[in-house]
Design a protein around this motif. Structure first.
Motif, mmCIF file in Angstrom:
data_model
loop_
_atom_site.group_PDB
_atom_site.id
_atom_site.type_symbol
_atom_site.label_atom_id
_atom_site.label_comp_id
_atom_site.label_asym_id
_atom_site.label_seq_id
_atom_site.Cartn_x
_atom_site.Cartn_y
_atom_site.Cartn_z
ATOM 1 N N GLY A 51 -2.905 12.796 6.158
ATOM 2 C CA GLY A 51 -2.134 12.525 4.941
ATOM 3 C C GLY A 51 -1.253 11.311 5.077
ATOM 4 O O GLY A 51 -1.113 10.512 4.141
ATOM 5 N N LEU A 52 -0.656 11.134 6.248
ATOM 6 C CA LEU A 52 0.192 9.966 6.479
ATOM 7 C C LEU A 52 -0.624 8.680 6.430
ATOM 8 O O LEU A 52 -0.197 7.687 5.826
ATOM 9 N N LEU A 53 -1.810 8.684 7.042
ATOM 10 C CA LEU A 53 -2.659 7.494 7.006
ATOM 11 C C LEU A 53 -3.122 7.187 5.584
ATOM 12 O O LEU A 53 -3.176 6.018 5.186
ATOM 13 N N LEU A 54 -3.447 8.218 4.809
ATOM 14 C CA LEU A 54 -3.841 7.989 3.418
ATOM 15 C C LEU A 54 -2.698 7.408 2.610
ATOM 16 O O LEU A 54 -2.896 6.512 1.782
ATOM 17 N N LEU A 55 -1.497 7.884 2.843
ATOM 18 C CA LEU A 55 -0.331 7.370 2.121
ATOM 19 C C LEU A 55 -0.069 5.911 2.477
ATOM 20 O O LEU A 55 0.159 5.080 1.587
ATOM 21 N N ILE A 56 -0.122 5.589 3.757
ATOM 22 C CA ILE A 56 0.098 4.203 4.182
ATOM 23 C C ILE A 56 -1.004 3.300 3.631
ATOM 24 O O ILE A 56 -0.740 2.192 3.165
ATOM 25 N N PHE A 83 -2.786 -0.902 -0.083
ATOM 26 C CA PHE A 83 -3.706 -1.271 -1.160
ATOM 27 C C PHE A 83 -2.951 -1.672 -2.425
ATOM 28 O O PHE A 83 -3.268 -2.674 -3.066
ATOM 29 N N SER A 84 -1.925 -0.908 -2.776
ATOM 30 C CA SER A 84 -1.132 -1.223 -3.961
ATOM 31 C C SER A 84 -0.388 -2.545 -3.792
ATOM 32 O O SER A 84 -0.280 -3.333 -4.730
ATOM 33 N N PHE A 85 0.112 -2.823 -2.590
ATOM 34 C CA PHE A 85 0.837 -4.068 -2.341
ATOM 35 C C PHE A 85 -0.094 -5.273 -2.465
ATOM 36 O O PHE A 85 0.258 -6.273 -3.091
ATOM 37 N N ILE A 86 -1.298 -5.165 -1.900
ATOM 38 C CA ILE A 86 -2.249 -6.279 -1.987
ATOM 39 C C ILE A 86 -2.687 -6.498 -3.432
ATOM 40 O O ILE A 86 -2.785 -7.631 -3.902
ATOM 41 N N LYS A 87 -2.912 -5.421 -4.154
ATOM 42 C CA LYS A 87 -3.307 -5.531 -5.567
ATOM 43 C C LYS A 87 -2.187 -6.171 -6.389
ATOM 44 O O LYS A 87 -2.440 -7.025 -7.237
ATOM 45 N N TYR A 88 -0.945 -5.789 -6.119
ATOM 46 C CA TYR A 88 0.191 -6.359 -6.845
ATOM 47 C C TYR A 88 0.372 -7.829 -6.490
ATOM 48 O O TYR A 88 0.634 -8.655 -7.344
ATOM 49 N N LYS A 89 0.202 -8.173 -5.216
ATOM 50 C CA LYS A 89 0.407 -9.543 -4.772
ATOM 51 C C LYS A 89 -0.640 -10.470 -5.373
ATOM 52 O O LYS A 89 -0.349 -11.636 -5.668
ATOM 53 N N ASN A 90 -1.852 -9.982 -5.589
ATOM 54 C CA ASN A 90 -2.899 -10.811 -6.192
ATOM 55 C C ASN A 90 -2.670 -11.013 -7.673
ATOM 56 O O ASN A 90 -3.148 -12.001 -8.235
#
Length: 52
Positions: A32-37, A42-49
């Motif tokens: 669960g921790l790995l999925l959360l990280i 993924f959200s950070f890279i999508k936002y940065k693009n």
């Protein structure tokens, strides 16, 4: 049903022998921790693009 009323809930929650892993965390916690990280990265890279 009268025997259920005599059950000591406070003693159940205060006892020290709880069914938890003896050392460290369970494998499910790490998954669960790995999925959360991974989701956060993924959200950070999508936002940065999206940002110019």
């Amino acid at each position: 049903m009268s025997s259920d009323n005599n059950f000591d809930w406070k003693r159940l929650f205060l006892r020290k022998e709880r069914p938890l892993p003896k050392t460290g965390c369970s494998i499910a916690f790490y998954i669960g921790l790995l999925l959360l990280i991974g989701y956060i990265i993924f959200s950070f890279i999508k936002y940065k693009n999206q940002v110019p």
